[in-house]
Design a protein around this motif. Structure first.
Motif, mmCIF file in Angstrom:
data_model
loop_
_atom_site.group_PDB
_atom_site.id
_atom_site.type_symbol
_atom_site.label_atom_id
_atom_site.label_comp_id
_atom_site.label_asym_id
_atom_site.label_seq_id
_atom_site.Cartn_x
_atom_site.Cartn_y
_atom_site.Cartn_z
ATOM 1 N N LEU A 45 -20.061 -33.681 -9.039
ATOM 2 C CA LEU A 45 -20.339 -34.628 -7.943
ATOM 3 C C LEU A 45 -21.670 -34.426 -7.440
ATOM 4 O O LEU A 45 -22.193 -35.509 -7.061
ATOM 5 C CB LEU A 45 -19.389 -33.988 -6.685
ATOM 6 N N ILE A 46 -22.490 -33.300 -7.552
ATOM 7 C CA ILE A 46 -23.750 -33.349 -6.975
ATOM 8 C C ILE A 46 -24.760 -32.576 -7.729
ATOM 9 O O ILE A 46 -25.636 -31.768 -7.587
ATOM 10 C CB ILE A 46 -23.798 -32.826 -5.724
ATOM 11 N N LYS A 51 -26.791 -37.870 -8.810
ATOM 12 C CA LYS A 51 -25.493 -37.513 -8.079
ATOM 13 C C LYS A 51 -25.832 -37.085 -6.699
ATOM 14 O O LYS A 51 -25.039 -37.320 -5.645
ATOM 15 C CB LYS A 51 -24.639 -36.505 -8.833
ATOM 16 N N GLU A 54 -26.926 -39.727 -4.025
ATOM 17 C CA GLU A 54 -25.699 -40.518 -3.869
ATOM 18 C C GLU A 54 -24.584 -39.812 -2.929
ATOM 19 O O GLU A 54 -24.031 -40.389 -1.999
ATOM 20 C CB GLU A 54 -24.976 -41.098 -5.158
ATOM 21 N N ASN A 55 -24.345 -38.640 -3.040
ATOM 22 C CA ASN A 55 -23.197 -37.709 -2.411
ATOM 23 C C ASN A 55 -23.513 -36.613 -1.642
ATOM 24 O O ASN A 55 -22.582 -36.382 -0.963
ATOM 25 C CB ASN A 55 -22.249 -37.334 -3.821
ATOM 26 N N GLN A 56 -24.654 -36.331 -1.539
ATOM 27 C CA GLN A 56 -24.949 -35.136 -1.011
ATOM 28 C C GLN A 56 -24.543 -35.024 0.659
ATOM 29 O O GLN A 56 -23.964 -34.181 1.080
ATOM 30 C CB GLN A 56 -26.247 -34.496 -1.048
ATOM 31 N N GLN A 58 -22.069 -36.553 2.479
ATOM 32 C CA GLN A 58 -20.800 -36.838 2.407
ATOM 33 C C GLN A 58 -20.162 -35.178 2.082
ATOM 34 O O GLN A 58 -19.429 -34.654 2.778
ATOM 35 C CB GLN A 58 -20.002 -37.701 1.649
ATOM 36 N N ILE A 59 -20.449 -34.752 0.999
ATOM 37 C CA ILE A 59 -20.005 -33.642 0.253
ATOM 38 C C ILE A 59 -20.613 -32.308 0.985
ATOM 39 O O ILE A 59 -19.683 -31.429 1.172
ATOM 40 C CB ILE A 59 -20.511 -33.509 -1.152
#
Length: 303
Positions: A45-46, A51, A54-56, A58-59
């Motif tokens: 995911l990260i 990645k 893009e995702n940090q 939210q994650i």
């Protein structure tokens, strides 16, 4: 072997039910505990700069909501963490309410450096930059995550001397330096168990150990026996299981945590390399839930 098989099957069945169950309303608020997560656990995911960008947001917010309070990084290079400057990375963590606690990174040593028992000037320059970057990011602990099984004790002795030099450099900068084990460190080099030799031949002022409890068990060793034989040397613990924590029945977590004080534990960090849950974030949550709900896990180990 049959006992292990049936224990694994029972654990997997319960865990799959937990993955698919719906949250239930409750008046009980889980106790807040200091629990870190090795970000390698969610590398899909990260795990790299693209990645992460893009995702940090939210994650990281989701990790904090699950009960995690800190992270251990696994993507450092050229002065950056996940493609960000140390200051940018720290800001991301602060926004999510997570502490950038520790990092897994290292620079390989040449045969000449190991033979001399001394890192080269070029290597130490790399470490200066690495230490400075992580200190700026708010990281406290730098952990070397791997060394190959050496062929001779002379080679292992050279590694230990280099670790002492690197650990001293970290200490002079106000950082702490450690080594993280897998299973091969419980094999013998000549007549000495690799990890035991490393503990006995590194300076406790400069080098401590992040014991990975799962890999220790897989190496046919007892974490508790290591705690008692080498008290105070294990400031970090990697809390890991075959998959989600507490599901396999092969790692004695209650005994491990009951002996954390003698081990010298300051922080606990979850690492998962595989999951039964289809969604790895569900698996990561199960790991946190296990620790948050376990009476034998203290709220904090650094106080």
């Amino acid at each position: 072997m049959k006992k292990y098989f049936y224990t694994m099957v029972a654990g997997v069945s319960m865990m799959l039910a937990a993955c698919t169950s719906q949250p239930q309303a409750t008046d009980m608020t889980p106790q807040k505990k200091d629990i870190g997560l090795q970000l390698y656990s969610i590398r899909q995911l990260i795990g790299n700069a693209e990645k992460f960008a893009e995702n940090q947001e939210q994650i990281l917010a989701q990790l904090a909501k699950q009960g995690y309070t800190a992270v251990e990084t696994a993507n450092y290079g050229d002065g950056k963490l996940y493609g960000l400057t140390p200051e940018e990375f720290k800001a991301c963590m602060n926004k999510a309410g997570l502490k950038p606690l520790s990092t897994h990174t290292t620079r390989g040593l040449s045969k000449e450096e190991v033979a001399a028992g001394a890192p080269s000037e070029e290597t130490m320059k790399w470490w200066d930059e690495c230490i400075a970057a992580h200190k700026a990011a708010g990281v406290e602990y730098i952990v070397t995550p791997w060394q190959n099984l050496p062929k001779t004790l002379d080679e292992l002795k050279g590694w230990c001397e280099c670790d002492n030099a690197i650990g001293k450099k970290c200490a002079e900068a106000g950082m702490k330096y450690a080594y993280h084990n897998h299973a091969h460190e419980f094999k013998k080099v000549e007549d000495q168990v690799m990890l035991a030799y490393m503990i006995e031949n590194t300076d406790p002022q400069y080098v401590f150990f992040e014991l990975d409890v799962y890999w220790t068990v897989m190496g046919q060793a007892s974490p508790v026996e290591y705690f008692k034989k080498y008290p105070g040397r294990f400031k970090l613990l990697h809390i890991k299981d075959h998959k989600e924590i507490g599901q396999s029945g092969i790692v004695g977590f209650d005994a491990i945590f009951k002996n954390a004080e003698v081990a010298g534990v300051e922080h606990i960090i979850v690492e998962a390399e595989a999951y039964e849950c289809e969604d790895m974030m569900d698996g990561v949550k199960l790991c946190a839930d296990y620790l948050l709900g376990a009476d034998f896990v203290k709220a904090n180990y650094s106080k």
